[in-house]
Enzyme design. Sequence first.
Site, short mmCIF file in Angstrom:
data_model
loop_
_atom_site.label_atom_id
_atom_site.label_comp_id
_atom_site.label_asym_id
_atom_site.label_seq_id
_atom_site.Cartn_x
_atom_site.Cartn_y
_atom_site.Cartn_z
N PRO A 180 0.83 -1.22 0.00
CA PRO A 180 0.00 0.00 0.00
C PRO A 180 0.86 1.25 0.00
O PRO A 180 1.79 1.40 0.80
CB PRO A 180 -0.80 -0.14 1.30
CG PRO A 180 -0.87 -1.60 1.54
CD PRO A 180 0.44 -2.15 1.07
N CYS A 181 0.53 2.17 -0.91
CA CYS A 181 1.38 3.35 -1.10
C CYS A 181 0.89 4.58 -0.35
O CYS A 181 1.59 5.58 -0.27
CB CYS A 181 1.46 3.69 -2.60
SG CYS A 181 -0.12 4.19 -3.31
N GLN A 182 -0.32 4.52 0.22
CA GLN A 182 -0.91 5.74 0.79
C GLN A 182 -0.05 6.34 1.90
O GLN A 182 0.02 7.56 2.04
CB GLN A 182 -2.32 5.45 1.33
CG GLN A 182 -3.36 5.22 0.25
CD GLN A 182 -3.36 3.79 -0.28
OE1 GLN A 182 -2.52 2.99 0.08
NE2 GLN A 182 -4.32 3.49 -1.14
N PHE A 234 3.14 6.32 2.09
CA PHE A 234 4.39 6.85 1.57
C PHE A 234 4.20 8.07 0.67
O PHE A 234 5.08 8.91 0.56
CB PHE A 234 5.14 5.77 0.79
CG PHE A 234 5.47 4.56 1.61
CD1 PHE A 234 6.30 4.65 2.70
CD2 PHE A 234 4.93 3.32 1.30
CE1 PHE A 234 6.61 3.54 3.47
CE2 PHE A 234 5.23 2.20 2.05
CZ PHE A 234 6.07 2.31 3.15
#
Length: 492
Positions: free
Chosen positions: A106-108, A110
């Site tokens: 999950p990129c949220q 970062f």
Amino acid sequence: MMRATRLAKLNRMADGSSPRVLELCSGCGGMSLGLQAAGFSLLAHVENDPVAAASYAINFSPPVGVEKDRWAAPRDMIECSASDLAEDLGLAEVSGEFDVLAAGLPCQAFARIGRSKLRSVTGDEDAFRNDPRARLYRRFLEYVEAVQPVVIIIENVPDILNFGGHNIPEEICQTLDELGYHTSYTLLNAAFYGVPQMRERLFLIAYDRSIGQRPTFPDPTHAAELPSGYEGARTVALKYIPAENSHFHPIPIPAADLPGAVATKAALSDLPYISEHYRDPGEMRRRKLTDKLPYRSFSGLSAYAKRMRAWKGFETGGETDGHLVRLTPRDFAIFRRMRAGADYPRALQIAETIFAERLAQESPRPRKGSKRWIELRNSCVPPYDPDKFPNKWWKLEPTFPSRTLTAHLGKDSYSHIHWDSRQQRVISVREAARLQSFPDGFRFAGAMNAGFRQIGNAVPPLLALSIGCHMLSQLGSALGRLTDDIEGAEAA
């Protein structure tokens, strides 16, 4: 034991067996689709979103012996260990099953774009650092130790390179060095690999050290000029690349003689003309994501459109599904007047003009601040501050790739307004899928918002295909040389 486990996998692959993949945080399956098309076998996946897990199960058949309900079940990688997963799916001992461990973590947590919102919601200046999703990479490394893959691939946003001044991919690489891998990471832009979208992402690849091959990355197949802002964003992301002993691989640069990037018009023009949202909103409300419409009669079908219709295993006939768009009648007139490439500040100017025109048509003219004046203004003018949301709206440019699609499409798709002013709308779910390089036969579980969210979260399949083909090429060359060495090491 660790050494013997990986050697056995290398030996099996050297004999011609397809590499077997376990993907964590798989979403609906963008990376899996690309790897499968490259020649990998999909053996298991972990995804905690039930709708995305359902989409994965719709599009990918379970391995022989794995029950369909178990294949489709959502799982949390924190709560579900590698051994739990293998037991649940009826697989053998976990360390011997999987050759490849992949993850689109999950990129949220970062992404810099979401940090201010996280602060405002939590009141914590370091909320992005404390987000549990930011620690999933450590759980991923626990999976590495349990699975003992010979190949590792991770995808994330570039900002993971500068997470509050910390380069997380470098930390991951250092840990993988200790576990016996050669590792590399870089930034790849999807537009350079045939995807009609400017989408920059971090990719990390690792190979078992026995292969004797340091990972590299595929050469671009298409050329495109990066929009303004990308170089600055890269500079911020790359700020903490170590000066010495870095695992960073130079970003691949397109050759000058490559074909241009796939543009949005070439990618979407054969999809259905949609006008029900303003002609007959009731019809749009009744339409389901699975309802199919015929393709438009269109001469000069682009190579990209042909590919999306004919992807092996996902071929379509004369129709496809996913033709849902948002019903936002206040803004249809604004969409119609916007020029290609226009953003929210320009949209707001257009809305003010429409409001002035509506006022002039009133008799008597409403007094400023009156109930009728406020009513009219609210029916014409969006309430967003252009200083805070300069990029909230954007109209596609037909001769250029799209901007990045994100999971926020599930809440608001104004970042991708269709370039055709006659249709006066945002893109449909199927159009978003095309921009992300999902073939037309790929189906999405859930309703419209869930479809948009899954697409925005996904790895573009065409980009994953390029990476998968490149990895197989590297592995094939190395394994051909190593067969005798592997057999000798096993005997020892």
